[in-house]
Motif scaffolding. Structure first.
Motif, PDB file in Angstrom:
ATOM      1  N   ASP A 141      46.939  50.815  35.798  1.00  0.00           N
ATOM      2  CA  ASP A 141      45.980  49.937  35.160  1.00  0.00           C
ATOM      3  C   ASP A 141      44.625  50.629  35.022  1.00  0.00           C
ATOM      4  O   ASP A 141      44.228  51.382  35.916  1.00  0.00           O
ATOM      5  CB  ASP A 141      45.817  48.649  35.974  1.00  0.00           C
ATOM      6  CG  ASP A 141      45.027  47.603  35.221  1.00  0.00           C
ATOM      7  OD1 ASP A 141      45.598  47.030  34.275  1.00  0.00           O
ATOM      8  OD2 ASP A 141      43.856  47.363  35.573  1.00  0.00           O
ATOM      9  N   ARG A 199      46.586  39.354  41.510  1.00  0.00           N
ATOM     10  CA  ARG A 199      46.504  40.751  41.079  1.00  0.00           C
ATOM     11  C   ARG A 199      47.740  41.525  41.537  1.00  0.00           C
ATOM     12  O   ARG A 199      48.275  42.352  40.792  1.00  0.00           O
ATOM     13  CB  ARG A 199      45.234  41.413  41.604  1.00  0.00           C
ATOM     14  CG  ARG A 199      45.091  42.849  41.141  1.00  0.00           C
ATOM     15  CD  ARG A 199      43.765  43.457  41.557  1.00  0.00           C
ATOM     16  NE  ARG A 199      43.748  44.865  41.250  1.00  0.00           N
ATOM     17  CZ  ARG A 199      43.493  45.401  40.057  1.00  0.00           C
ATOM     18  NH1 ARG A 199      43.201  44.604  39.040  1.00  0.00           N
ATOM     19  NH2 ARG A 199      43.507  46.700  39.860  1.00  0.00           N
ATOM     20  N   SER A 215      41.784  49.559  35.597  1.00  0.00           N
ATOM     21  CA  SER A 215      40.834  49.146  36.631  1.00  0.00           C
ATOM     22  C   SER A 215      40.985  49.900  37.938  1.00  0.00           C
ATOM     23  O   SER A 215      40.242  49.673  38.873  1.00  0.00           O
ATOM     24  CB  SER A 215      40.993  47.647  36.915  1.00  0.00           C
ATOM     25  OG  SER A 215      42.249  47.389  37.520  1.00  0.00           O
ATOM     26  N   GLN A 216      41.946  50.780  38.019  1.00  0.00           N
ATOM     27  CA  GLN A 216      42.167  51.536  39.259  1.00  0.00           C
ATOM     28  C   GLN A 216      40.922  52.306  39.535  1.00  0.00           C
ATOM     29  O   GLN A 216      40.438  52.755  40.345  1.00  0.00           O
ATOM     30  CB  GLN A 216      43.365  52.452  39.141  1.00  0.00           C
ATOM     31  CG  GLN A 216      44.652  51.709  38.895  1.00  0.00           C
ATOM     32  CD  GLN A 216      45.022  50.730  39.987  1.00  0.00           C
ATOM     33  OE1 GLN A 216      44.814  50.958  41.165  1.00  0.00           O
ATOM     34  NE2 GLN A 216      45.555  49.607  39.607  1.00  0.00           N
TER      35      GLN A 216
END
Length: 175
Positions: free
Chosen positions: A172, A34, A174-175
């Motif tokens: 991103d 990641r 997904s933060q």
């Protein structure tokens, strides 16, 4: 680790320790990947103990040197996607060794303003240590098994501008 004691009885405590070590090692591997894709050097660095050594073929050095190298190498690419495959991990007390298969896609700009799709596939040959309850990499060798370099396209994104897209440096979804 063998979950059977010398008396031939199942050792639940040893089995749980082994499973927890494998879980924590897999988490270190996921943080590493990641950190690469999101261009997050702090996260990538958490996969390594301070005295770790990394040999990726293009450079060999300390964890700090490697993270700086990797982040700089990937920074000019439009996007990357690193994927872990099967793994084999052998835990022995507070140390372990492992092999992870990986595939990595890289979107590279061309001089003409287009993109290339660079695929690299290989394996990480790792040694791990548990220090103060924290499993991390102490040695990593990146073995490249195959590379494929093809013309790429951004047509999907042009045709679907509202589609969620992976981001880097904190951008991103997904933060």
């Amino acid at each position: 680790m063998d979950a059977v004691t010398t008396k031939g009885r199942f050792d639940l405590e040893a089995e749980v320790r082994d499973l927890a070590a494998r879980r924590d090692i897999a988490d270190a591997a996921a943080r590493y990947m990641r950190g690469l894709d999101r261009l997050d050097p702090v996260l990538q660095r958490t996969a390594f103990h301070d005295d770790a050594i990394v040999d990726c073929g293009l450079m060999k050095g300390s964890a700090d040197e490697f993270v700086d190298f990797a982040q700089g190498f990937l920074a000019d690419m439009g996007a990357t996607h690193h994927l872990l495959g099967q793994s084999r991990i052998a835990v022995t007390g507070e140390t372990a060794s492992g092999e992870w298969y990986f595939q990595a896609w890289h979107s590279l700009p061309t001089p003409e303003g287009g993109v290339r799709d660079l695929f690299i596939s290989g394996r990480y040959l790792d040694e791990y240590a548990c220090r103060d309850g924290d499993w991390r990499i102490v040695k990593r060798v990146l073995v490249t098994d195959w590379v494929k370099d093809d013309p790429g396209t951004l047509d999907f994104f042009a045709a679907n501008p509202g589609a969620p897209r992976g981001g880097r440096r904190g951008a991103d979804p997904s933060q």
